[in-house]
Structure formats: structure tokens, C-alpha cells
Design an enzyme around this catalytic site. Structure first.
Site, PDB file in Angstrom:
ATOM      1  N   GLN A 106       0.841  -1.187   0.000  1.00  0.00           N
ATOM      2  CA  GLN A 106       0.000   0.000   0.000  1.00  0.00           C
ATOM      3  C   GLN A 106       0.886   1.250   0.000  1.00  0.00           C
ATOM      4  O   GLN A 106       1.754   1.413   0.860  1.00  0.00           O
ATOM      5  CB  GLN A 106      -0.932   0.055   1.208  1.00  0.00           C
ATOM      6  CG  GLN A 106      -1.951   1.188   1.047  1.00  0.00           C
ATOM      7  CD  GLN A 106      -2.810   1.401   2.269  1.00  0.00           C
ATOM      8  OE1 GLN A 106      -2.309   1.777   3.322  1.00  0.00           O
ATOM      9  NE2 GLN A 106      -4.110   1.172   2.126  1.00  0.00           N
ATOM     10  N   TYR A 188      -6.506  10.816   4.145  1.00  0.00           N
ATOM     11  CA  TYR A 188      -5.118  11.138   3.838  1.00  0.00           C
ATOM     12  C   TYR A 188      -5.049  11.954   2.546  1.00  0.00           C
ATOM     13  O   TYR A 188      -6.059  12.430   2.048  1.00  0.00           O
ATOM     14  CB  TYR A 188      -4.289   9.861   3.821  1.00  0.00           C
ATOM     15  CG  TYR A 188      -4.292   9.184   5.174  1.00  0.00           C
ATOM     16  CD1 TYR A 188      -3.710   9.810   6.276  1.00  0.00           C
ATOM     17  CD2 TYR A 188      -4.926   7.961   5.377  1.00  0.00           C
ATOM     18  CE1 TYR A 188      -3.749   9.225   7.535  1.00  0.00           C
ATOM     19  CE2 TYR A 188      -4.970   7.371   6.625  1.00  0.00           C
ATOM     20  CZ  TYR A 188      -4.380   8.009   7.710  1.00  0.00           C
ATOM     21  OH  TYR A 188      -4.422   7.447   8.958  1.00  0.00           O
ATOM     22  N   ARG A 235      -7.624   2.150  -3.176  1.00  0.00           N
ATOM     23  CA  ARG A 235      -8.498   2.092  -2.002  1.00  0.00           C
ATOM     24  C   ARG A 235      -9.160   3.443  -1.790  1.00  0.00           C
ATOM     25  O   ARG A 235      -8.488   4.479  -1.789  1.00  0.00           O
ATOM     26  CB  ARG A 235      -7.697   1.710  -0.750  1.00  0.00           C
ATOM     27  CG  ARG A 235      -8.605   1.247   0.401  1.00  0.00           C
ATOM     28  CD  ARG A 235      -7.804   0.820   1.613  1.00  0.00           C
ATOM     29  NE  ARG A 235      -8.547  -0.166   2.392  1.00  0.00           N
ATOM     30  CZ  ARG A 235      -8.473  -0.307   3.714  1.00  0.00           C
ATOM     31  NH1 ARG A 235      -7.679   0.486   4.428  1.00  0.00           N
ATOM     32  NH2 ARG A 235      -9.159  -1.228   4.339  1.00  0.00           N
ATOM     33  N   GLY A 321      -9.372  -6.671   8.717  1.00  0.00           N
ATOM     34  CA  GLY A 321      -8.227  -6.049   9.332  1.00  0.00           C
ATOM     35  C   GLY A 321      -7.933  -6.619  10.692  1.00  0.00           C
ATOM     36  O   GLY A 321      -7.115  -7.524  10.847  1.00  0.00           O
ATOM     37  N   ARG A 322      -8.639  -6.122  11.701  1.00  0.00           N
ATOM     38  CA  ARG A 322      -8.297  -6.464  13.080  1.00  0.00           C
ATOM     39  C   ARG A 322      -8.384  -7.956  13.387  1.00  0.00           C
ATOM     40  O   ARG A 322      -7.664  -8.451  14.259  1.00  0.00           O
ATOM     41  CB  ARG A 322      -9.172  -5.651  14.036  1.00  0.00           C
ATOM     42  CG  ARG A 322      -8.711  -4.210  14.151  1.00  0.00           C
ATOM     43  CD  ARG A 322      -9.698  -3.323  14.881  1.00  0.00           C
ATOM     44  NE  ARG A 322     -10.809  -2.944  14.024  1.00  0.00           N
ATOM     45  CZ  ARG A 322     -11.781  -2.125  14.395  1.00  0.00           C
ATOM     46  NH1 ARG A 322     -11.778  -1.620  15.625  1.00  0.00           N
ATOM     47  NH2 ARG A 322     -12.741  -1.804  13.567  1.00  0.00           N
TER      48      ARG A 322
END
Length: 362
Positions: A106, A188, A235, A321-322
Site C-alpha cells: 500500500q 489522507y 483504495r 483487518g483487526r
């Protein structure tokens, strides 16, 4: 690596798309872990072990890698901008491939989401417009500090940032990554250009939908030209309010963005759905290639939330993810019905092997 047992779950079915051929439809989402040597931004043997343990995912997307020293968002975050970093990532990709996995890098530029205390050499946060985050503080090696007002990027600096993404993509492929994911989500730099409240520019990168989507389009085009569109994912997180982003009309913005990028034939589109805008349902008809879905919520997403999206065709893959933090063998646990472990939340960021590579398999 143990073969998965036969199961009715769509998550465990093989996937063959335009650019991806995967043994299952489970992606490991990018997650910052903050364990890199802050002096070099280069990964080490612990990083290689961490990703190799999770090679059972159909696709791994690495943690965000900064594309330029000014793009770094916090201590311990790795980069892909130097020869030292590129060489170090070869050890990680080799370990993943030896374990039978596939891994994309990424590519990340945080824009205003950094601080002079994080950056070196007198660098300052850059952004589309000088709009400061006011409601939260940023974590630095000196502790939590108030955000500073970023400096507005010149037109030339915006053009140079697109070239930085392309150079980082070239480094990633040289390092052995199977492809790259452009990080255009979560407030971002790329989303700062897309959102009306953080983009108040009067040049060709601001104003209309065409202007606000220009930077994202130029980054993706530059990266695709450098390494081939079949190695590039994007993404996005339409309507996501994270990091004080406010998008007034995400449907209009992201429909236009996808209409412009779909003809490129990218490897995939990675869509985070969070907030009121039903991004997955609205954008799926506008994307002809592979679509990876993700829910960004306050609790880990479970398989029961992901499976209907695959069954309906709304998504082709789902990224977790987590759940991957404490369950390195997540696909095998889904196949066997084994209990899912819980992460040690105090060990998620920073530190060493503990809470990183010491979670056992089921």
C-alpha cells in the site's frame, strides 16, 4: 500451509479475476503496526515473520508505506522510497511467497496528517489547502501534540507527489511485491484533494468535481504507467468522516472518479464503507473489475457481514483487518469453525515480537 477444508462459505471459494487468481476471497486489509526502525523506515525479520504467518489470505495488502519523507504519518511507520527500504522489503515478500502467499504494497501519503515532530530534516506537513485538524491530537515520539496548519502544496508539488507515488510503485515491484495499492482513503492526501472541506484550491486541482478528482486520477495514471494497470489497486472510503473529512456529495465525486478510472483495467478497487453513503451498492455497477469490500467500524467485521456481499455480487473479495492481528490463520479458522482470538489492544502499535508474531494458530 494446511489446505482449507471444503465449505459452503463464499469467502473460501477460489477467485479468478482480470488480474488476480486467488485461492480464497479473503484479503488482509492494510494495518499500521508501527514496528519499523524509525531511523531507516525499513522492515526487519519480525516484519517478514508477521506477514508470512498470514500468507493463507487470498491477498495481503501491506501496511501503508510512505512514498516520500514528507508523506510519513507517525513513528515506526515504514517507507518504500529509498534503496535501503526497497532491499529490506525483499526479505518480506520472499517470506510471503515461500509460504504460498501474495502481497501488494500500500502506497501512502498522509498529507496534513503528520507533524514536524514526526518528519525529519525540517520538513513540514503538506496538503491541498492550509486547513488544520482541530478536534484531535497526533501521536509523535514526543507524545500527543496538537496538529499544525499544513502548508498548501503548489501546483508543481502536487504534480511531483504523483511522481513520488509512481517511483514508490517501481520500488515496490523491484522489492518483489505482486502489485501496489494506492491509498486514497481515510482522510489522507488523496482524499484531502477529493473532499470539499480540505480542498479550497483555485487551480486545476480544486473547485469542480473534475478539479478535485484530478490528483487522484493523475496518481493512479502515473502508477499504472510505471508498473502496469494489472498490478495496481485503489483504495477509497467515500463519505468517510475519519480525520475530519467532510464530503458534501460523495456520490457525484466517486461516480466521476470511477467512470474515469474503470477503463484503465486496474487489478482491483478496494472500497471502505463507513457513514451514511451506501458506497458499495452505488459504485459496484460502475466498476467492471474486481471489487474488494471493507467495513470500517468500531468493532471487527465478522464473516456473517461479509458473506452476503459476495453472494449478491456486490463484492468479489472482502478484506478483514483487526481479525488478522490475533488470528494469523484466519481463513483456516473460518473453514474449521475454530474460535477467533482477541487481540491484545495495548500491543497493537509499536514494540517487538509480543502482540505481533506470537499469536498461535488454532
Amino acid at each position: 500451509m494446511t489446505a482449507l477444508t471444503t465449505t459452503a462459505s463464499p469467502l473460501l471459494r477460489p477467485y479468478e479475476g482480470r488480474a488476480l487468481r486467488l485461492p480464497n476471497r479473503i484479503a488482509m486489509a492494510p494495518m499500521t503496526r508501527g514496528r519499523t526502525d524509525d531511523r531507516t523506515g525499513a522492515p526487519d525479520a519480525l516484519t517478514a515473520a508477521y506477514y508470512a504467518q498470514r500468507a493463507g489470505a487470498g491477498l495481503i495488502v501491506s501496511e501503508g508505506l510512505w512514498v516520500d519523507p514528507a508523506a510519513k504519518g507517525g513513528p515506526g511507520i515504514p517507507g518504500i522510497a529509498s534503496e535501503e527500504q526497497t532491499a529490506a522489503w525483499r526479505g518480506v515478500t520472499s517470506a510471503v511467497h515461500a509460504a504460498g502467499g501474495r502481497i501488494y504494497a500500500q502506497l501512502w501519503h498522509v498529507g496534513r496528517m503528520t507533524h514536524p515532530a514526526v518528519l525529519s530534516g525540517g520538513l513540514e506537513p503538506l496538503a491541498p489547502s492550509p486547513v488544520r485538524i482541530t478536534g484531535e491530537e497526533i501521536y509523535t515520539a514526543r507524545g500527543r501534540l496538537p496538529h499544525v496548519t499544513p502548508r498548501e502544496m503548489t501546483t508543481g508539488e502536487a504534480e511531483a507527489a504523483a511522481a513520488q507515488f509512481a517511483a514508490a510503485a517501481r520500488n515496490a515491484v523491484r522489492a518483489g511485491f505482486d502489485g501496489v495499492e494506492v491509498h486514497g482513503a481515510n482522510g489522507y492526501l488523496i482524499q484531502q484533494f477529493l473532499a470539499e472541506n480540505t480542498n479550497r484550491r483555485g487551480d486545476r486541482y480544486g473547485g469542480s468535481v473534475d478539479g478535485r478528482t484530478r490528483f487522484a486520477r493523475e496518481v493512479v495514471h502515473a502508477v499504472a504507467a510505471e508498473v502496469g494497470p494489472e498490478r495496481v489497486g485503489l483504495r477509497i472510503s467515500p463519505g468517510n468522516p475519519e480525520n475530519e473529512i467532510r464530503e458534501e456529495d460523495p456520490a457525484a465525486t466517486y461516480r466521476a472518479l470511477l467512470d474515469a478510472l474503470d477503463p484503465l483495467g486496474l487489478a482491483y478497487l478496494h472500497v471502505i464503507e463507513r457513514g451514511a453513503y451506501p458506497a458499495l451498492a452505488d459504485l459496484r455497477p460502475r466498476w467492471s473489475g474486481t471489487l474488494i469490500a471493507n467495513y470500517n467500524g468500531s468493532t471487527p467485521t465478522r464473516r456473517e457481514q461479509a458473506e452476503p456481499l459476495l453472494e449478491s455480487g456486490t463484492a468479489d473479495l472482502f478484506s478483514f483487518g483487526r481479525l488478522f492481528i490475533a488470528n494469523p490463520d484466519l481463513p483456516e479458522r473460518f473453514a474449521s469453525g475454530a474460535r477467533l482470538a482477541e487481540p491484545r489492544w495495548d500491543l497493537v502499535y509499536g514494540g517487538g515480537a509480543e502482540g505481533y508474531i506470537d499469536y498461535p494458530r488454532a
